[in-house]
Design a protein around this motif. Sequence first.
Motif, PDB file in Angstrom:
ATOM      1  N   HIS A 211       0.816  -1.219   0.000  1.00 59.28           N
ATOM      2  CA  HIS A 211       0.000   0.000   0.000  1.00 59.28           C
ATOM      3  C   HIS A 211       0.848   1.266   0.000  1.00 59.28           C
ATOM      4  N   ARG A 212       2.153   1.114  -0.081  1.00 66.69           N
ATOM      5  CA  ARG A 212       3.042   2.262   0.098  1.00 66.69           C
ATOM      6  C   ARG A 212       2.963   3.251  -1.061  1.00 66.69           C
ATOM      7  N   TYR A 213       2.942   2.742  -2.286  1.00 67.57           N
ATOM      8  CA  TYR A 213       2.935   3.594  -3.470  1.00 67.57           C
ATOM      9  C   TYR A 213       1.758   3.206  -4.357  1.00 67.57           C
ATOM     10  N   ASP A 214       0.913   4.182  -4.678  1.00 67.08           N
ATOM     11  CA  ASP A 214      -0.198   3.868  -5.568  1.00 67.08           C
ATOM     12  C   ASP A 214       0.300   3.855  -7.003  1.00 67.08           C
ATOM     13  N   LEU A 215      -0.384   3.100  -7.842  1.00 65.12           N
ATOM     14  CA  LEU A 215       0.067   2.869  -9.209  1.00 65.12           C
ATOM     15  C   LEU A 215       0.166   4.164 -10.008  1.00 65.12           C
ATOM     16  N   GLN A 216      -0.779   5.066  -9.842  1.00 63.94           N
ATOM     17  CA  GLN A 216      -0.750   6.298 -10.619  1.00 63.94           C
ATOM     18  C   GLN A 216       0.475   7.148 -10.308  1.00 63.94           C
ATOM     19  N   THR A 217       0.857   7.201  -9.038  1.00 65.05           N
ATOM     20  CA  THR A 217       2.067   7.935  -8.672  1.00 65.05           C
ATOM     21  C   THR A 217       3.289   7.330  -9.350  1.00 65.05           C
ATOM     22  N   LEU A 218       3.355   6.006  -9.374  1.00 67.98           N
ATOM     23  CA  LEU A 218       4.484   5.334 -10.008  1.00 67.98           C
ATOM     24  C   LEU A 218       4.496   5.563 -11.518  1.00 67.98           C
ATOM     25  N   LEU A 219       3.333   5.528 -12.146  1.00 66.43           N
ATOM     26  CA  LEU A 219       3.275   5.756 -13.592  1.00 66.43           C
ATOM     27  C   LEU A 219       3.687   7.176 -13.956  1.00 66.43           C
ATOM     28  N   HIS A 220       3.404   8.124 -13.074  1.00 68.27           N
ATOM     29  CA  HIS A 220       3.762   9.520 -13.354  1.00 68.27           C
ATOM     30  C   HIS A 220       5.266   9.765 -13.298  1.00 68.27           C
ATOM     31  N   LEU A 221       6.040   8.790 -12.830  1.00 69.91           N
ATOM     32  CA  LEU A 221       7.494   8.930 -12.877  1.00 69.91           C
ATOM     33  C   LEU A 221       7.973   9.095 -14.316  1.00 69.91           C
ATOM     34  N   LEU A 222       7.220   8.549 -15.263  1.00 75.38           N
ATOM     35  CA  LEU A 222       7.573   8.709 -16.675  1.00 75.38           C
ATOM     36  C   LEU A 222       7.573  10.176 -17.083  1.00 75.38           C
ATOM     37  N   ASP A 223       6.652  10.952 -16.542  1.00 76.62           N
ATOM     38  CA  ASP A 223       6.525  12.358 -16.918  1.00 76.62           C
ATOM     39  C   ASP A 223       7.760  13.165 -16.538  1.00 76.62           C
ATOM     40  N   ASN A 224       8.468  12.713 -15.498  1.00 77.20           N
ATOM     41  CA  ASN A 224       9.596  13.476 -14.978  1.00 77.20           C
ATOM     42  C   ASN A 224      10.944  12.850 -15.326  1.00 77.20           C
ATOM     43  N   PHE A 225      10.943  11.989 -16.349  1.00 77.55           N
ATOM     44  CA  PHE A 225      12.191  11.418 -16.847  1.00 77.55           C
ATOM     45  C   PHE A 225      12.561  12.130 -18.140  1.00 77.55           C
ATOM     46  N   VAL A 226      13.811  12.587 -18.248  1.00 75.80           N
ATOM     47  CA  VAL A 226      14.258  13.348 -19.411  1.00 75.80           C
ATOM     48  C   VAL A 226      15.550  12.747 -19.947  1.00 75.80           C
ATOM     49  N   TYR A 227      15.556  12.428 -21.227  1.00 75.83           N
ATOM     50  CA  TYR A 227      16.795  12.041 -21.904  1.00 75.83           C
ATOM     51  C   TYR A 227      17.526  13.316 -22.282  1.00 75.83           C
ATOM     52  N   THR A 228      18.762  13.470 -21.810  1.00 74.08           N
ATOM     53  CA  THR A 228      19.480  14.728 -22.026  1.00 74.08           C
ATOM     54  C   THR A 228      20.423  14.667 -23.209  1.00 74.08           C
ATOM     55  N   GLY A 229      20.817  13.475 -23.643  1.00 80.39           N
ATOM     56  CA  GLY A 229      21.804  13.383 -24.708  1.00 80.39           C
ATOM     57  C   GLY A 229      23.210  13.592 -24.164  1.00 80.39           C
ATOM     58  N   ALA A 230      24.188  13.120 -24.900  1.00 80.23           N
ATOM     59  CA  ALA A 230      25.571  13.138 -24.404  1.00 80.23           C
ATOM     60  C   ALA A 230      26.081  14.546 -24.156  1.00 80.23           C
ATOM     61  N   ASP A 231      25.851  15.459 -25.071  1.00 79.06           N
ATOM     62  CA  ASP A 231      26.409  16.806 -24.931  1.00 79.06           C
ATOM     63  C   ASP A 231      25.776  17.565 -23.784  1.00 79.06           C
ATOM     64  N   GLU A 232      24.430  17.512 -23.695  1.00 84.50           N
ATOM     65  CA  GLU A 232      23.732  18.262 -22.646  1.00 84.50           C
ATOM     66  C   GLU A 232      24.092  17.708 -21.271  1.00 84.50           C
ATOM     67  N   SER A 233      24.204  16.382 -21.150  1.00 83.18           N
ATOM     68  CA  SER A 233      24.544  15.775 -19.876  1.00 83.18           C
ATOM     69  C   SER A 233      25.919  16.220 -19.415  1.00 83.18           C
ATOM     70  N   ARG A 234      26.845  16.333 -20.350  1.00 83.90           N
ATOM     71  CA  ARG A 234      28.201  16.691 -19.985  1.00 83.90           C
ATOM     72  C   ARG A 234      28.254  18.105 -19.407  1.00 83.90           C
ATOM     73  N   ASP A 235      27.400  18.982 -19.902  1.00 82.36           N
ATOM     74  CA  ASP A 235      27.429  20.371 -19.462  1.00 82.36           C
ATOM     75  C   ASP A 235      26.350  20.694 -18.445  1.00 82.36           C
ATOM     76  N   ALA A 236      25.663  19.671 -17.916  1.00 81.01           N
ATOM     77  CA  ALA A 236      24.538  19.897 -17.024  1.00 81.01           C
ATOM     78  C   ALA A 236      24.975  20.604 -15.754  1.00 81.01           C
ATOM     79  N   SER A 237      24.063  21.372 -15.197  1.00 80.01           N
ATOM     80  CA  SER A 237      24.320  22.035 -13.924  1.00 80.01           C
ATOM     81  C   SER A 237      22.998  22.221 -13.222  1.00 80.01           C
ATOM     82  N   VAL A 238      23.045  22.790 -12.019  1.00 79.23           N
ATOM     83  CA  VAL A 238      21.832  22.982 -11.246  1.00 79.23           C
ATOM     84  C   VAL A 238      20.806  23.816 -12.009  1.00 79.23           C
TER      85      VAL A 238
END
Length: 257
Positions: free
Chosen positions: A227-254
């Motif tokens: 009962h700890r995590y409801d399914l909808q909360t877990l599915l919404h993790l997809l919304d906050n995942f971002v592929y940055t690509g090699a160049d952007e990741s290398r230069d990433a900052s706060v």
Amino acid sequence: MGKTFWKALACGIAIATFTSTVSLANDIQVKPMVTVIDQGRMKKGVPFFIGDHYLKNSLIENNKETKNIPHYTYINSREGHFRFAIPWAIQTMVWIDTTELKGKGHTVGVLLHLDKDVNMTVTRIDNVAPKGESQEQWNTTWYDTPIQGMTDADYIEVLRRKSPEVFKEFTVVEVGALSRDDMTMARWERFEQPTPDGPYVTFTLDMIMKADPTHRYLIEIEYDDIHRYDLQTLLHLLDNFVYTGADESRDASVSLF
């Protein structure tokens, strides 16, 4: 905060916390705390203890309750070429870079210990098409079935036909399709497994980015309270995942977050 964590800061971790308050009528409400962690030059394979960070940076002091303040943690994996957000605090993190995980090839990302008996990994793994099969065909089928237009019920039916042993091992089996414009494939699965101490749950998001067809990106969570995590909360993790690509990741900052 432990000496190990502060030493990590000196080695290149970028971590920042943002909080604010807003007055509504006669009440003062605390907005969620947002913490940003950038991989920087943090050592791989070394546990970093971060749990105290959330309490020490909280607006609530003087013996007031802090446990009900929502925490949003943003993490940037430079070597994994991704960043993501979770609506929880973390206790310990370990950056991963290994070829020792059976069947996954080269694996990079992060292991998070969220709470007692709650672990989460977010990783990029090799995605190589079998000999004689094109990468496009490999990425757009599941158990040799085209994923285009598949429903959650279709996923379950294919799994039941192709891998019936899964339904004997787990008491609850849920599988489904997700979609996003920048992804060739996105699916989820949630399994409950009986143990002597009670049911144990594993949840997985499995993604292939259109811009990176030779890797898969996995978000995996294991926990022992069904009962700890409801399914909808877990599915919404997809919304906050971002592929940055090699160049952007290398230069990433706060500032990216």
